[in-house]
Enzyme design. Sequence first.
Site, PDB file in Angstrom:
ATOM      1  N   HIS A  56       0.825  -1.219   0.000  1.00  0.00           N
ATOM      2  CA  HIS A  56       0.000   0.000   0.000  1.00  0.00           C
ATOM      3  C   HIS A  56       0.857   1.267   0.000  1.00  0.00           C
ATOM      4  CE1 HIS A  56      -3.504   2.396   0.219  1.00  0.00           C
ATOM      5  NE2 HIS A  56      -4.230   1.655   1.026  1.00  0.00           N
ATOM      6  N   ASP A  71     -10.015  -8.703 -16.795  1.00  0.00           N
ATOM      7  CA  ASP A  71     -10.096  -9.848 -17.715  1.00  0.00           C
ATOM      8  C   ASP A  71      -8.679 -10.235 -18.106  1.00  0.00           C
ATOM      9  OD1 ASP A  71     -10.447 -11.673 -19.765  1.00  0.00           O
ATOM     10  OD2 ASP A  71     -11.944 -10.497 -20.837  1.00  0.00           O
TER      11      ASP A  71
END
Length: 452
Positions: free
Chosen positions: A160, A380
């Site tokens: 992060h 995807d």
Amino acid sequence: MFKSPELPDCFYQNQPTLICPNTPTPKHSLYLSNLDDQKFLRFSIKYLYLFKKAVSLDILRYSLSKVLVDYYPLAGRLRTCTLDDQKLEIDCNGEGAVFADAFMDITSDEFLEISRKPNRSWRKLLYRVEAHTFLEIPPLVVQVTNLRCGGMILCTAINHCICDGIGTSQFLHAWSHAITKPTLDLPIIPFHSRHVLKPRHPPQITHTHLGYTKNTPKDDAHVDINQYLQSQPLVPTSSTFTASHVLRLKRQCVPSLKCTTFEALASHTWRSWVRSLDLSPSLNVKLLFSVNVRNKLNPEMPQGYYGNGFVLACAETAVKDLVTANLHHGVKQIQQAKSSLTDDHVRSMIDLLEDKDVKTDTSSSLVISQWAKLGLEDLDLGEGKPLHMGPLTSDIYCLFLPVVGNFDAVRVQVSVPECVVEKFEYYMKEGLDKEENGDINGFHNGEQNGLI
């Protein structure tokens, strides 16, 4: 209490490998901004994706090596600065990302059925890097787990301090692009320099920042809700809100107040959380929530900036005002907190963080992180979009998550003390199951599981 069945063990056919950029990349130290470098962010964002059909491991490895040329800091290592051991930087050394491949004897349908909420056994789906400190863990760890049905689970852990939610989504979609459109340039070129968020010298703290505190001794009157929560057995809760649920929430803003889906849902969640904990009416409570400031600065931050370009806005109110009113009061506090985030306010916050004794004040706060509307659920990798997207773990920070196949729906996930689970879930759906036709399809509170 209902417990989710344990996932079976993963079988690792091979030792994890390091995936390095497939062409030489710049070797240098990369400055991290004060927004990147907060102790509050010293963890990895862990995503879990379930796909109906597996992608070839060779394709995944090669495409990752290709995209790491553009995102080369993720192939580096975090370290402390030579002149300031409290300040982090990235050693862009091309050492590589960890890539593990495994097999699990389960089908995608079985995973969906038994894992409506995270549970401890999900940890098996992400390779655990043996490390003594946070700094020793590579910034990017990936595990691909093939399933008995021919499906695939992809788990990623992205540091992060290097990326925020927008940045992680940008990186993952760049990886997708390298697989599905390998001959085309990336649609968004990553912008690496963090100097656009450098503090001013000398620091100019021109605003009050309610979301931060100094390391000062607590007085007897102070109630540390966070400490209480950490000391309790916690249980993850998950509630899905459809567009019609959100509309009913907005109608609770009496007198009429125009608000966004996030504002209504955040106010409702904050209020439900506070009510379930049965806090003293006179206690002041805070809501900390992430706000993207890329377009709030002057000049705006460059396109492709994938570092931490968000700050935590802070709404604050007395418990009695939040729980006795309808959503109007909470929404108004949230709107005021958002509107205060001007260029000067954000710059003042960055300057404040030069003081390493300043930290995020989570003592009496609910923290909400917005994962919905980032496009995370559209990933995807060549065999279609995921059947499921969400966090690998659950804790006391609240996540607003996308719902695969329903752009207008939001799933709210947060862990609460076991003793208040039923109360919290009751408040979360209160008033939303009173439709004229009695139909409450779409609102789902999953079964109670153990905390991850």
